[in-house]
Design a protein around this motif. Structure first.
Motif, PDB file in Angstrom:
ATOM      1  N   LEU A 234      -1.327  -7.422   1.609  1.00 46.37           N
ATOM      2  CA  LEU A 234      -2.161  -6.930   1.446  1.00 46.37           C
ATOM      3  C   LEU A 234      -1.185  -5.807   1.347  1.00 46.37           C
ATOM      4  O   LEU A 234      -2.001  -5.261   0.182  1.00 46.37           O
TER       5      LEU A 234
ATOM      6  N   HIS B 119      -1.424  -5.853  -2.790  1.00 45.45           N
ATOM      7  CA  HIS B 119      -1.707  -6.480  -3.323  1.00 45.45           C
ATOM      8  C   HIS B 119      -3.150  -4.247  -4.254  1.00 45.45           C
ATOM      9  O   HIS B 119      -3.348  -3.481  -3.153  1.00 45.45           O
TER      10      HIS B 119
ATOM     11  N   ILE C  28      -6.542  -2.862  -2.673  1.00 48.09           N
ATOM     12  CA  ILE C  28      -6.413  -2.513  -1.366  1.00 48.09           C
ATOM     13  C   ILE C  28      -5.400  -0.872  -1.437  1.00 48.09           C
ATOM     14  O   ILE C  28      -4.670  -1.133  -2.032  1.00 48.09           O
TER      15      ILE C  28
ATOM     16  N   LEU D  81      -8.184 -12.425   1.869  1.00 51.15           N
ATOM     17  CA  LEU D  81      -7.625 -13.461   3.423  1.00 51.15           C
ATOM     18  C   LEU D  81      -7.127 -14.308   3.728  1.00 51.15           C
ATOM     19  O   LEU D  81      -6.356 -14.829   4.121  1.00 51.15           O
TER      20      LEU D  81
END
Length: 161
Positions: free
Chosen positions: A26, A29, A32, A74
Protein backbone atom coordinates in the motif's frame (compact mmCIF):
# COMPACT_ATOMS: atom_id res chain seq x y z
CA UNK A 1 -7.96 13.67 -2.19
CA UNK A 2 -9.98 11.64 0.30
CA UNK A 3 -8.81 10.45 3.73
CA UNK A 4 -9.44 6.70 3.92
CA UNK A 5 -9.13 4.32 6.86
CA UNK A 6 -8.70 0.57 6.51
CA UNK A 7 -8.60 -2.36 8.89
CA UNK A 8 -5.86 -4.94 8.38
CA UNK A 9 -6.04 -8.44 9.83
CA UNK A 10 -4.52 -11.90 9.52
CA UNK A 11 -4.41 -15.19 11.39
CA UNK A 12 -2.65 -17.54 8.95
CA UNK A 13 0.83 -18.08 7.49
CA UNK A 14 2.87 -15.74 9.72
CA UNK A 15 0.26 -13.02 10.34
CA UNK A 16 2.75 -10.25 11.21
CA UNK A 17 4.59 -10.86 7.93
CA UNK A 18 1.24 -10.80 6.10
CA UNK A 19 0.43 -7.38 7.61
CA UNK A 20 3.92 -6.06 6.88
CA UNK A 21 3.72 -7.17 3.23
CA UNK A 22 0.28 -5.57 2.75
CA UNK A 23 1.46 -2.33 4.40
CA UNK A 24 4.53 -2.14 2.15
CA UNK A 25 2.39 -2.78 -0.95
CA UNK A 26 0.00 0.00 0.00
CA UNK A 27 2.80 2.45 0.86
CA UNK A 28 4.33 1.98 -2.59
CA UNK A 29 1.08 2.41 -4.54
CA UNK A 30 1.04 5.53 -6.76
CA UNK A 31 -2.48 6.55 -5.71
CA UNK A 32 -1.84 6.37 -1.94
CA UNK A 33 -0.19 9.22 -0.05
CA UNK A 34 0.56 10.19 3.56
CA UNK A 35 0.30 6.58 4.74
CA UNK A 36 0.25 5.94 8.51
CA UNK A 37 -0.34 2.69 10.38
CA UNK A 38 -1.41 1.95 13.95
CA UNK A 39 0.24 -0.36 16.41
CA UNK A 40 -0.52 -4.06 15.94
CA UNK A 41 -2.82 -5.90 18.35
CA UNK A 42 -3.77 -9.52 18.89
CA UNK A 43 -7.36 -10.64 19.48
CA UNK A 44 -9.58 -13.70 19.62
CA UNK A 45 -11.41 -14.51 16.37
CA UNK A 46 -14.95 -13.33 15.72
CA UNK A 47 -17.19 -16.23 14.78
CA UNK A 48 -15.77 -19.76 14.72
CA UNK A 49 -13.30 -20.24 17.58
CA UNK A 50 -11.56 -23.25 15.96
CA UNK A 51 -8.96 -20.98 14.35
CA UNK A 52 -5.84 -19.09 15.46
CA UNK A 53 -6.02 -15.67 17.12
CA UNK A 54 -5.86 -12.63 14.86
CA UNK A 55 -3.32 -9.87 14.42
CA UNK A 56 -4.98 -6.51 13.66
CA UNK A 57 -4.01 -2.97 12.77
CA UNK A 58 -5.51 0.05 11.04
CA UNK A 59 -4.04 2.39 8.47
CA UNK A 60 -4.96 5.76 7.05
CA UNK A 61 -3.91 7.53 3.89
CA UNK A 62 -5.12 10.01 1.31
CA UNK A 63 -6.13 8.80 -2.12
CA UNK A 64 -7.77 9.93 -5.31
CA UNK A 65 -9.09 6.41 -5.94
CA UNK A 66 -12.86 6.03 -5.95
CA UNK A 67 -14.31 3.80 -3.20
CA UNK A 68 -14.79 0.88 -5.61
CA UNK A 69 -11.32 1.31 -7.13
CA UNK A 70 -9.88 1.31 -3.60
CA UNK A 71 -11.89 -1.81 -2.74
CA UNK A 72 -10.56 -3.46 -5.92
CA UNK A 73 -7.00 -2.57 -4.89
CA UNK A 74 -7.50 -3.98 -1.38
CA UNK A 75 -8.99 -7.19 -2.73
CA UNK A 76 -6.17 -7.58 -5.27
CA UNK A 77 -3.65 -7.36 -2.42
CA UNK A 78 -5.63 -9.98 -0.48
CA UNK A 79 -5.57 -12.25 -3.54
CA UNK A 80 -1.84 -11.71 -4.07
CA UNK A 81 -1.36 -12.94 -0.51
CA UNK A 82 -3.45 -16.04 -1.22
CA UNK A 83 -6.63 -15.13 0.64
CA UNK A 84 -9.20 -17.91 0.40
CA UNK A 85 -12.82 -17.36 1.44
CA UNK A 86 -13.80 -20.80 2.73
CA UNK A 87 -16.36 -19.76 5.34
CA UNK A 88 -17.89 -16.65 6.85
CA UNK A 89 -15.57 -15.19 9.51
CA UNK A 90 -13.13 -18.04 8.88
CA UNK A 91 -9.34 -17.94 9.00
CA UNK A 92 -7.48 -15.88 6.42
CA UNK A 93 -4.01 -14.92 5.35
CA UNK A 94 -5.10 -11.31 4.94
CA UNK A 95 -8.22 -9.22 5.46
CA UNK A 96 -8.26 -5.62 4.25
CA UNK A 97 -11.49 -3.77 5.07
CA UNK A 98 -12.36 -0.27 3.93
CA UNK A 99 -13.61 1.23 7.19
CA UNK A 100 -14.09 4.89 6.29
CA UNK A 101 -13.85 6.88 3.08
CA UNK A 102 -13.89 10.54 4.06
CA UNK A 103 -17.29 11.28 5.57
CA UNK A 104 -19.11 9.34 2.87
CA UNK A 105 -21.83 6.84 3.59
CA UNK A 106 -21.89 4.17 0.89
CA UNK A 107 -24.40 1.37 0.39
CA UNK A 108 -23.50 -0.75 -2.64
CA UNK A 109 -23.77 -4.50 -3.25
CA UNK A 110 -19.98 -4.86 -2.84
CA UNK A 111 -19.28 -2.14 -0.32
CA UNK A 112 -20.76 -0.61 2.81
CA UNK A 113 -19.01 2.38 4.36
CA UNK A 114 -18.72 3.00 7.25
CA UNK A 115 -17.88 -0.68 7.68
CA UNK A 116 -20.94 -2.50 9.03
CA UNK A 117 -19.49 -3.87 12.28
CA UNK A 118 -16.63 -1.49 13.00
CA UNK A 119 -18.33 0.28 15.93
CA UNK A 120 -18.83 -3.04 17.72
CA UNK A 121 -15.27 -4.34 17.41
CA UNK A 122 -12.50 -3.38 19.78
CA UNK A 123 -9.91 -4.85 17.40
CA UNK A 124 -10.98 -2.20 14.87
CA UNK A 125 -11.62 0.78 17.14
CA UNK A 126 -8.46 0.40 19.27
CA UNK A 127 -6.07 0.59 16.26
CA UNK A 128 -8.23 3.39 14.81
CA UNK A 129 -7.80 5.29 18.09
CA UNK A 130 -4.01 5.18 17.56
CA UNK A 131 -4.50 7.12 14.31
CA UNK A 132 -7.44 9.45 14.97
CA UNK A 133 -8.69 9.37 18.58
CA UNK A 134 -10.71 12.59 18.20
CA UNK A 135 -12.27 11.77 14.82
CA UNK A 136 -16.05 11.97 14.91
CA UNK A 137 -17.80 8.75 13.89
CA UNK A 138 -21.21 8.40 12.22
CA UNK A 139 -22.83 7.65 15.61
CA UNK A 140 -21.79 11.09 16.92
CA UNK A 141 -19.04 9.78 19.20
CA UNK A 142 -15.32 10.25 18.82
CA UNK A 143 -13.19 7.17 18.22
CA UNK A 144 -11.87 7.30 21.79
CA UNK A 145 -15.40 7.66 23.22
CA UNK A 146 -16.48 4.63 21.17
CA UNK A 147 -13.46 2.69 22.40
CA UNK A 148 -14.53 3.29 26.02
CA UNK A 149 -17.92 1.69 25.19
CA UNK A 150 -16.32 -1.59 24.08
CA UNK A 151 -14.89 -4.59 25.89
CA UNK A 152 -11.27 -4.73 24.79
CA UNK A 153 -10.11 -7.15 27.47
CA UNK A 154 -9.05 -9.72 24.85
CA UNK A 155 -6.80 -7.24 22.98
CA UNK A 156 -3.07 -7.74 23.38
CA UNK A 157 -0.49 -5.17 22.24
CA UNK A 158 1.88 -6.89 19.80
CA UNK A 159 4.11 -4.14 18.41
CA UNK A 160 4.30 -0.53 17.39
CA UNK A 161 4.68 0.16 13.68
Amino acid sequence: MIQAYIGIGSNLENPIAQLDRAIETLKKHDDINHFRVSSIYGSKPVGPQDQPDYINAAATFTTKLSPIALLDLLQSIEQAQRRVRERHWGPRTLDLDLLLYGQEQIQLPRLTVPHTFMLERGFVIKPLSDLAPDMLLANGKTVIEQLHQLDTSDLVFIKEE
